[in-house]
Design an enzyme around this catalytic site. Structure first.
Site, PDB file in Angstrom:
ATOM      1  N   SER A 172     -29.877   5.689   7.252  1.00  0.00           N
ATOM      2  CA  SER A 172     -28.913   4.402   7.847  1.00  0.00           C
ATOM      3  C   SER A 172     -29.737   3.720   8.844  1.00  0.00           C
ATOM      4  O   SER A 172     -29.121   3.287   9.925  1.00  0.00           O
ATOM      5  CB  SER A 172     -27.488   4.938   7.927  1.00  0.00           C
ATOM      6  N   GLU A 208     -34.502  13.652   7.798  1.00  0.00           N
ATOM      7  CA  GLU A 208     -33.285  12.717   7.312  1.00  0.00           C
ATOM      8  C   GLU A 208     -32.068  13.591   7.091  1.00  0.00           C
ATOM      9  O   GLU A 208     -32.123  14.209   5.913  1.00  0.00           O
ATOM     10  CB  GLU A 208     -33.977  12.106   6.025  1.00  0.00           C
ATOM     11  N   GLY A 262     -34.286   3.349   3.814  1.00  0.00           N
ATOM     12  CA  GLY A 262     -33.907   2.943   2.553  1.00  0.00           C
ATOM     13  C   GLY A 262     -33.315   1.444   2.459  1.00  0.00           C
ATOM     14  O   GLY A 262     -34.162   0.604   2.308  1.00  0.00           O
ATOM     15  N   GLY A 263     -31.862   1.685   2.330  1.00  0.00           N
ATOM     16  CA  GLY A 263     -31.271   0.260   2.536  1.00  0.00           C
ATOM     17  C   GLY A 263     -32.026  -0.930   3.021  1.00  0.00           C
ATOM     18  O   GLY A 263     -31.929  -2.350   2.682  1.00  0.00           O
ATOM     19  N   ASN A 282     -38.666   2.673   1.715  1.00  0.00           N
ATOM     20  CA  ASN A 282     -38.575   3.683   0.618  1.00  0.00           C
ATOM     21  C   ASN A 282     -37.516   2.816  -0.348  1.00  0.00           C
ATOM     22  O   ASN A 282     -36.552   2.806  -0.209  1.00  0.00           O
ATOM     23  CB  ASN A 282     -37.834   4.820   0.900  1.00  0.00           C
ATOM     24  N   TRP A 283     -38.025   1.943  -1.212  1.00  0.00           N
ATOM     25  CA  TRP A 283     -37.524   1.267  -2.174  1.00  0.00           C
ATOM     26  C   TRP A 283     -36.611   1.952  -3.257  1.00  0.00           C
ATOM     27  O   TRP A 283     -35.593   1.333  -3.692  1.00  0.00           O
ATOM     28  CB  TRP A 283     -38.492   0.061  -2.776  1.00  0.00           C
ATOM     29  N   LYS A 284     -37.044   3.099  -3.476  1.00  0.00           N
ATOM     30  CA  LYS A 284     -36.063   3.979  -4.360  1.00  0.00           C
ATOM     31  C   LYS A 284     -36.403   3.415  -5.659  1.00  0.00           C
ATOM     32  O   LYS A 284     -37.076   2.579  -6.010  1.00  0.00           O
ATOM     33  CB  LYS A 284     -34.742   4.251  -4.025  1.00  0.00           C
ATOM     34  N   GLU A 318     -32.969  13.277  -2.208  1.00  0.00           N
ATOM     35  CA  GLU A 318     -32.697  12.982  -3.743  1.00  0.00           C
ATOM     36  C   GLU A 318     -33.015  13.565  -4.521  1.00  0.00           C
ATOM     37  O   GLU A 318     -32.854  13.952  -5.681  1.00  0.00           O
ATOM     38  CB  GLU A 318     -32.545  11.223  -3.808  1.00  0.00           C
ATOM     39  N   HIS A 326     -38.191  14.204  -0.884  1.00  0.00           N
ATOM     40  CA  HIS A 326     -37.059  13.416  -0.384  1.00  0.00           C
ATOM     41  C   HIS A 326     -35.516  14.157  -0.683  1.00  0.00           C
ATOM     42  O   HIS A 326     -35.587  14.987  -2.000  1.00  0.00           O
ATOM     43  CB  HIS A 326     -36.923  11.931  -1.073  1.00  0.00           C
ATOM     44  N   GLY A 384     -28.049   6.519   3.132  1.00  0.00           N
ATOM     45  CA  GLY A 384     -27.109   5.389   2.527  1.00  0.00           C
ATOM     46  C   GLY A 384     -25.580   5.521   2.516  1.00  0.00           C
ATOM     47  O   GLY A 384     -24.928   5.056   1.723  1.00  0.00           O
TER      48      GLY A 384
HETATM   49  C1  PEP Z   1     -33.933   7.285   2.653  1.00  0.00           C
HETATM   50  O1  PEP Z   1     -33.410   7.452   1.604  1.00  0.00           O
HETATM   51  O2  PEP Z   1     -35.019   7.696   2.929  1.00  0.00           O
HETATM   52  C2  PEP Z   1     -33.321   6.331   3.621  1.00  0.00           C
HETATM   53  C3  PEP Z   1     -33.287   6.761   4.739  1.00  0.00           C
HETATM   54  O3  PEP Z   1     -32.205   5.600   3.363  1.00  0.00           O
HETATM   55  P1  PEP Z   1     -31.244   4.775   4.081  1.00  0.00           P
HETATM   56  O4  PEP Z   1     -31.942   3.965   5.085  1.00  0.00           O
HETATM   57  O5  PEP Z   1     -30.586   3.741   2.851  1.00  0.00           O
HETATM   58  O6  PEP Z   1     -30.254   5.769   4.695  1.00  0.00           O
END
Ligand code: PEP
Length: 256
Positions: free
Chosen positions: A215, A169, A236-237, A11-13, A99, A97, A175
């Protein structure tokens, strides 16, 4: 070994210009674009979906979007629909998600409409669920997750339910660098699998992939991915650099 193929989705957001997205996806395709052990999905921002789709042609890496509107078309300025995503060969779409829920007011009822629309248009929803820190501390994790899963999948037929992907999640792990322990994650994943049995029966519940997100990185992935009910990761990251993303795919491939 589980009969479910592991799935690693990035997920590149709201990151990467089209040029940056192309560079990243080219590296991913070079490294893991031919393997079939793990299902790999990248979810770039809308602005680079089409270019990334072209780069993915002929590879095993699939294309996902990060959101979509529940209607097929109409006067919804700024929105994108499921048929539009299908037309550029997207196969997956992240829905609900945390967010989107927290910053854009998405409710379970809205997320459910999007899930239904995605399935109607042959897109696999990646339905995100998870508790906040306050909810975990109040002991309501399983109740929160149950509500989100049941409401998110309301009206989904048994036939279509098997193509849904669920991403657990925990909001406090997204994040933040704080990852759920393997026990915490597996407990919720097993609970979700049990809910799926109740909703759709054993056969469907055995097929649905339940991803962990929050994470996840190459150092903690092997242990998480080895859990019985953890079928992959929503990343994500660590999906923003080819190296760490590819390492996660490799970690998933190593689980037997
Ligand atoms: C996400 O936003 O779906 C996610 C898992 O982010 P991160 O890996 O950065 O925690």
């Amino acid at each position: 070994m589980s009969s479910r193929k592991k799935l690693i989705a990035g997920n590149w957001k709201m990151n990467k210009t089209s040029a940056d997205a192309l560079a990243l996806v080219a590296d991913i395709v070079t490294a893991v674009g031919r393997q079939t052990d793990v299902e790999v999905v990248v979810c770039p921002p809308f602005t680079s979906l089409e270019k990334v789709a072209a780069e993915l042609e002929g590879s095993t890496v699939k294309l996902g979007a990060q959101n979509m509107h529940q209607e097929a078309s109409g006067a919804f300025t700024g929105e994108i629909s499921a048929p539009m995503l299908r037309a550029i060969f997207a196969t997956h779409v992240i829905l609900g998600h945390s967010e989107r829920r927290a910053y854009f007011g998405e409710t379970d009822a809205l997320v459910n409409k999007k899930v239904i629309s995605a399935l109607k248009n042959q897109l696999r929803p990646i339905l995100c669920v998870g508790e906040t820190l306050a909810e975990r501390e109040a002991g309501s994790t399983l109740k929160v997750v149950q509500t989100q899963v049941e409401a998110g999948l309301e009206g989904v037929s048994k036939e279509l339910a098997a193509s849904v992907v669920i991403a657990y999640e925990p909001v406090w792990a997204i994040g933040t660098g704080k990852v759920a322990t393997t026990e915490q994650a597996q407990e919720v994943h097993a609970f979700i699998r049990g809910l799926l049995v109740k909703l759709f029966g054993d056969t469907v519940a055995t097929k649905v992939r339940i991803l962990y997100g929050g994470s996840m990185k190459p150092s903690n992935a092997p242990e998480l991915l080895a859990q019985k009910d953890i079928d992959g990761g929503l990343i994500g990251g660590a999906s923003l650099e080819a190296r760490s993303f590819v390492e996660l795919v490799t970690a998933a491939a190593a689980i037997k």
